[in-house]
Enzyme design. Sequence first.
Site, PDB file in Angstrom:
ATOM      1  N   HIS A 196      27.094  49.229  20.789  1.00  0.00           N
ATOM      2  CA  HIS A 196      26.931  48.364  21.966  1.00  0.00           C
ATOM      3  C   HIS A 196      28.201  48.286  22.822  1.00  0.00           C
ATOM      4  O   HIS A 196      28.146  48.416  24.046  1.00  0.00           O
ATOM      5  CB  HIS A 196      26.575  46.940  21.523  1.00  0.00           C
TER       6      HIS A 196
HETATM    7  O1  RIB Z   1      25.243  42.414  19.560  1.00  0.00           O
HETATM    8  C1  RIB Z   1      26.193  43.410  19.725  1.00  0.00           C
HETATM    9  C2  RIB Z   1      27.565  42.844  19.537  1.00  0.00           C
HETATM   10  O2  RIB Z   1      27.632  42.311  18.226  1.00  0.00           O
HETATM   11  C3  RIB Z   1      28.688  43.846  19.654  1.00  0.00           C
HETATM   12  O3  RIB Z   1      29.758  43.267  20.348  1.00  0.00           O
HETATM   13  C4  RIB Z   1      29.050  44.123  18.228  1.00  0.00           C
HETATM   14  O4  RIB Z   1      30.412  44.468  18.047  1.00  0.00           O
HETATM   15  C5  RIB Z   1      28.723  42.833  17.531  1.00  0.00           C
HETATM   16  O5  RIB Z   1      29.805  41.980  17.680  1.00  0.00           O
END
Ligand code: RIB
Length: 319
Positions: A239
């Site tokens: 992500h």
């Molecule tokens: O939902 C995705 C997020 O959650 C990202 O920032 C990942 O690193 C976790 O922290």
Amino acid sequence: MPRKLILDVDPGVDDAIAMVFALYHPALEVVAVTSVGGNVPPAVASRNVSGILGFFDPPRWPRVGVASMPDDGLPVEGRYGLSIDCLEAAQLRVAELRNPHPAEKVICEEVRAAPGEVTILALGPLTNIARAFRRDPELPTLVGKVLISGGTVSAAGNVTPAAEFNMYCDPKAAREVFRSASTKVLIPLDVTNRVMLSFDHLNNLPPETTRLGWFLRAILPPAFLSYRQRLGLEGIHIHDCVTLMAAIHPELFEYEDMAGDVETGGELCRGATVFDRRRVPDWQKNIAVARKMDTARLVDYFLEGLERAAWETGPMLPG
Ligand code: RIB
Ligand code: CA
């Protein structure tokens, strides 16, 4: 001229990769890396940031700001797909900071040093950004923009049915940032879910003889294993790397100005991002939300950038 960036991270595998990618990207000048509790507790996040910086020793060292516990504590131990700190596998050596500065202080100082020019890339819970805005109430209008990784529009949550992890961890801070006068861009799960690092990618990483190639081989296998065991997925989401790509290649995304807020309480909906999409909305539009993404080009650019960064990180010396 390279874009000035503050990286606010909770490393975390995708945060760690995004951090190294950004430190070596010619279009970016990372002025500070601030850590926040989320994927790992605050002290571990700060330790991981120091470990990564010490291991890679980038040509231009950013300032460092350390994490402290969110006002209401952290409601989770580890991320939804990962029950472990994957960075432990790299066994990075960590030098004690002689004079550690709190993350929010560093954020305030770096934004004040270049008003209107600094992008804050928020890759974890919004604890530090909200605290910086509280500490310096003018800051929201001085920051270039806050680019936020997280939230969902129509996609399911990833930590509860309703909430995305970063919003869920510190929903009060998220609400403060959403309601602030800053320019905000959200890269929600709806788009970041579309990118997965597969076993194919794992087998074609940059050479192990480079620092980054070695590092990826240390941290990725435990993440793949955890995703398979916990989520039944043959690959991992990255992500925060997708969100970083929005800082470098905004043209890969289509954005919609929306009216958004974050649920801070509730039994089922803590941390849910809520958008007023009624025919006649009551809320003011306050955030640009990525709705579409050129996934194929983004993945190409990301893999090319990773390869280039790997060579820049230099050879992995024995010992
Ligand atoms: O939902 C995705 C997020 O959650 C990202 O920032 C990942 O690193 C976790 O922290
Ligand atoms: Ca993160």
